[in-house]
Design a protein around this motif. Structure first.
Motif, PDB file in Angstrom:
ATOM      1  N   ARG A 172       0.824  -1.207   0.000  1.00 12.22           N
ATOM      2  CA  ARG A 172       0.000   0.000   0.000  1.00 12.22           C
ATOM      3  C   ARG A 172       0.861   1.260   0.000  1.00 12.22           C
ATOM      4  O   ARG A 172       0.535   2.253  -0.648  1.00 12.22           O
ATOM      5  CB  ARG A 172      -0.917  -0.010   1.213  1.00 12.22           C
ATOM      6  N   ALA A 173       1.935   1.226   0.760  1.00 15.69           N
ATOM      7  CA  ALA A 173       2.809   2.388   0.813  1.00 15.69           C
ATOM      8  C   ALA A 173       3.461   2.639  -0.542  1.00 15.69           C
ATOM      9  O   ALA A 173       3.593   3.789  -0.986  1.00 15.69           O
ATOM     10  CB  ALA A 173       3.873   2.199   1.889  1.00 15.69           C
ATOM     11  N   ALA A 174       3.883   1.575  -1.209  1.00 17.17           N
ATOM     12  CA  ALA A 174       4.551   1.724  -2.492  1.00 17.17           C
ATOM     13  C   ALA A 174       3.592   2.127  -3.606  1.00 17.17           C
ATOM     14  O   ALA A 174       3.922   2.951  -4.464  1.00 17.17           O
ATOM     15  CB  ALA A 174       5.261   0.429  -2.862  1.00 17.17           C
ATOM     16  N   ILE A 175       2.389   1.580  -3.586  1.00 22.59           N
ATOM     17  CA  ILE A 175       1.450   1.803  -4.681  1.00 22.59           C
ATOM     18  C   ILE A 175       0.556   3.017  -4.447  1.00 22.59           C
ATOM     19  O   ILE A 175       0.318   3.821  -5.352  1.00 22.59           O
ATOM     20  CB  ILE A 175       0.593   0.547  -4.903  1.00 22.59           C
ATOM     21  N   ASP A 176       0.081   3.201  -3.212  1.00 20.60           N
ATOM     22  CA  ASP A 176      -0.879   4.267  -2.923  1.00 20.60           C
ATOM     23  C   ASP A 176      -0.365   5.298  -1.925  1.00 20.60           C
ATOM     24  O   ASP A 176      -1.133   6.171  -1.496  1.00 20.60           O
ATOM     25  CB  ASP A 176      -2.185   3.669  -2.401  1.00 20.60           C
ATOM     26  N   GLY A 177       0.889   5.172  -1.510  1.00 25.24           N
ATOM     27  CA  GLY A 177       1.449   6.176  -0.616  1.00 25.24           C
ATOM     28  C   GLY A 177       1.036   6.042   0.829  1.00 25.24           C
ATOM     29  O   GLY A 177       1.070   7.028   1.571  1.00 25.24           O
ATOM     30  N   GLY A 178       0.670   4.872   1.272  1.00 29.13           N
ATOM     31  CA  GLY A 178       0.291   4.680   2.664  1.00 29.13           C
ATOM     32  C   GLY A 178       1.499   4.679   3.579  1.00 29.13           C
ATOM     33  O   GLY A 178       2.648   4.607   3.135  1.00 29.13           O
ATOM     34  N   PRO A 179       1.264   4.759   4.890  1.00 31.98           N
ATOM     35  CA  PRO A 179       2.378   4.786   5.854  1.00 31.98           C
ATOM     36  C   PRO A 179       2.926   3.388   6.112  1.00 31.98           C
ATOM     37  O   PRO A 179       2.240   2.387   5.890  1.00 31.98           O
ATOM     38  CB  PRO A 179       1.727   5.355   7.108  1.00 31.98           C
ATOM     39  N   ILE A 180       4.148   3.312   6.574  1.00 36.35           N
ATOM     40  CA  ILE A 180       4.737   2.056   7.008  1.00 36.35           C
ATOM     41  C   ILE A 180       5.310   2.237   8.403  1.00 36.35           C
ATOM     42  O   ILE A 180       5.720   3.337   8.775  1.00 36.35           O
ATOM     43  CB  ILE A 180       5.847   1.568   6.051  1.00 36.35           C
ATOM     44  N   ARG A 181       5.333   1.166   9.154  1.00 32.81           N
ATOM     45  CA  ARG A 181       5.887   1.234  10.494  1.00 32.81           C
ATOM     46  C   ARG A 181       7.402   1.106  10.437  1.00 32.81           C
ATOM     47  O   ARG A 181       7.945   0.445   9.550  1.00 32.81           O
ATOM     48  CB  ARG A 181       5.308   0.116  11.364  1.00 32.81           C
ATOM     49  N   CYS A 222       9.174   3.564  -5.898  1.00 32.14           N
ATOM     50  CA  CYS A 222       7.874   3.863  -6.516  1.00 32.14           C
ATOM     51  C   CYS A 222       7.444   5.320  -6.345  1.00 32.14           C
ATOM     52  O   CYS A 222       6.585   5.799  -7.090  1.00 32.14           O
ATOM     53  CB  CYS A 222       6.801   2.945  -5.938  1.00 32.14           C
ATOM     54  N   ARG A 223       7.994   6.007  -5.390  1.00 32.68           N
ATOM     55  CA  ARG A 223       7.549   7.379  -5.126  1.00 32.68           C
ATOM     56  C   ARG A 223       7.674   8.306  -6.333  1.00 32.68           C
ATOM     57  O   ARG A 223       6.779   9.112  -6.596  1.00 32.68           O
ATOM     58  CB  ARG A 223       8.312   7.943  -3.927  1.00 32.68           C
ATOM     59  N   PRO A 224       8.771   8.248  -7.108  1.00 34.04           N
ATOM     60  CA  PRO A 224       8.874   9.169  -8.251  1.00 34.04           C
ATOM     61  C   PRO A 224       7.956   8.819  -9.411  1.00 34.04           C
ATOM     62  O   PRO A 224       7.810   9.631 -10.335  1.00 34.04           O
ATOM     63  CB  PRO A 224      10.350   9.032  -8.666  1.00 34.04           C
ATOM     64  N   LEU A 225       7.351   7.656  -9.406  1.00 30.20           N
ATOM     65  CA  LEU A 225       6.540   7.196 -10.534  1.00 30.20           C
ATOM     66  C   LEU A 225       5.136   7.784 -10.440  1.00 30.20           C
ATOM     67  O   LEU A 225       4.452   7.623  -9.436  1.00 30.20           O
ATOM     68  CB  LEU A 225       6.482   5.673 -10.552  1.00 30.20           C
TER      69      LEU A 225
END
Length: 413
Positions: A97-106, A191-194
């Protein structure tokens, strides 16, 4: 302990079920159906190991305890890869989710801390107890003890199945956790720059595919190029050969996040896929033999089939009888205590056998299975509530950011 003789051929081939609850998984991914699958897998593991015990000891190991090969194929179907797939799926969802939709990670330290307190206390206690009973005089087999306590016995051909046979798979679980906290953040940063969501999904899927193909290449080279026998346990049981199950589960997490609510299966299609998967798993077990490719690539193939079974359960438009069966209270309760059952069932089985409390001979296998379950399940219940559950409460010492929680006393009334 003598060398194994079954397909994966270890005295305890069950993968360590990932103790619940999964880190970062939303309510939908913690569905009771997953707990039901874990319960079925745990029961299947016990049945398989009793089968394996009788395969090794009955009549000098010259034949399995069930003469009918069609029945034997169902009993001896391993579920190790299902455990790996479920563990990787649940634990990868947050990173996907963090990589694809920008969700948080612990933070990694929080993830590893909570994984450790779920696994290590019970595991260390069981290893120390079983090792001490089998090494009554010092110094005993200290190498075996050290390797088990450091989760490195999976790399030792002699010690890999000592003390508690099934815990070789916990070595892989621990290595997967370390790999996940290293690769997950890398995937997020990549994935963030994509800009396109489809591109981010493709990048994550490609990463999972590479992780899955790597073990396939290793197995092919080891078996076909170098002729390494299947009894070279570290070669075929180590992470370089077995990470494909985790990669398949990671791929399922990416698929589920990528699809979202799209493409949910209709009831008829889901039932058809489940039937095809179960038939394929059965045929894989029935037709697998040391001389064919099904045996060589059994675990990668099984991992893909387990992924399809989970997908046909999770990604559906409407839940039905299949889901109600998996949500049965007795089954989900077995899933709840599955880690304790996984830890204790083999030592209990071996002690019962050595004490003469299990019937001998081929005809005694069904009764032996019932006796082992009758003793191991109550022991697992006690283990969960006395050891697992209290140790899991340590997870409340830290919040989601990894900072110590502050506990305030109740105000005086």
């Amino acid at each position: 302990m003598s060398a194994p003789t079954a397909r994966t051929a270890e005295p305890g081939s069950a993968a360590g079920p990932s103790p619940r609850p999964p880190e970062g998984a939303p309510a939908s991914s913690r569905a009771r159906e997953i707990e039901g699958y874990r319960g079925l897998a745990a029961l299947s593991t016990v049945i398989f190991h009793v089968w394996q015990q009788y395969f090794r000891y009955d009549a000098g190991g010259s034949h399995p305890p069930v003469d009918n090969p069609f029945v034997g194929a169902a009993i001896s179907l391993e579920v190790i890869d299902l455990f790996f797939v479920m563990s990787a799926y649940l634990l990868t969802l947050t990173y996907a989710r963090a990589a694809i939709d920008g969700g948080p990670i612990r933070p990694a330290r929080v993830f590893l801390f909570r994984r450790a307190i779920r696994i290590v206390p019970l595991y260390f206690l069981a290893v120390l107890v079983v090792w001490a009973t089998r090494n009554p005089t010092l110094p005993g087999n200290w190498l075996d003890l050290v390797e088990h306590l450091t989760f490195t016995h999976v790399f030792d051909r002699e010690q890999i199945f000592f003390t508690i046979g099934p815990t070789w798979s916990l070595s892989l679980e621990m290595m997967f956790y370390l790999a996940l906290v290293a690769l997950g953040p890398l995937a997020v940063r990549a994935c963030r720059p994509l800009r396109q969501r489809s591109t981010r999904v493709a990048v994550c899927a490609a990463g999972c595919l590479l992780l899955f193909v790597g073990p396939l290449v290793w197995i092919a080279l080891a078996h076909y190029a170098f002729g390494v026998p299947h009894t070279s346990w570290p070669v075929y049981f180590g992470p370089q050969a077995r990470f494909g199950g985790f990669a398949a589960g990671m791929g399922l997490a990416v698929l589920m996040v990528g699809l979202g609510e799209r493409g949910r299966m209709r009831t008829g299609s889901a039932w058809a896929l489940r039937a095809a998967v179960l038939v394929s798993l059965y045929l894989l077990s029935l037709l697998s033999a040391p001389e064919n490719a099904l045996f060589t690539f059994f675990h990668p193939l099984a991992s893909l089939l387990w992924v399809l079974l989970l997908f046909s359960t999770i990604h559906v438009r409407k839940q039905g009888q299949w889901h109600r069966a998996l949500r049965a209270r007795w089954l989900t309760y077995i899933g709840l205590i599955s880690y304790s059952l996984f830890i204790w069932h083999e030592p209990i089985m071996l002690q019962l056998y050595k004490s003469g409390l299990l019937p001998t001979g081929q005809a005694g296998y069904p009764l032996a299975t019932a006796i082992v379950l009758a003793v191991a399940v109550p022991a697992a219940v006690a283990s969960y509530w006395v050891i697992e559950y209290p140790s899991s409460m340590l997870g409340r010492l830290k919040d989601k950011t990894g900072k110590p929680r502050e506990f305030y006393p109740e105000p005086a009334r």
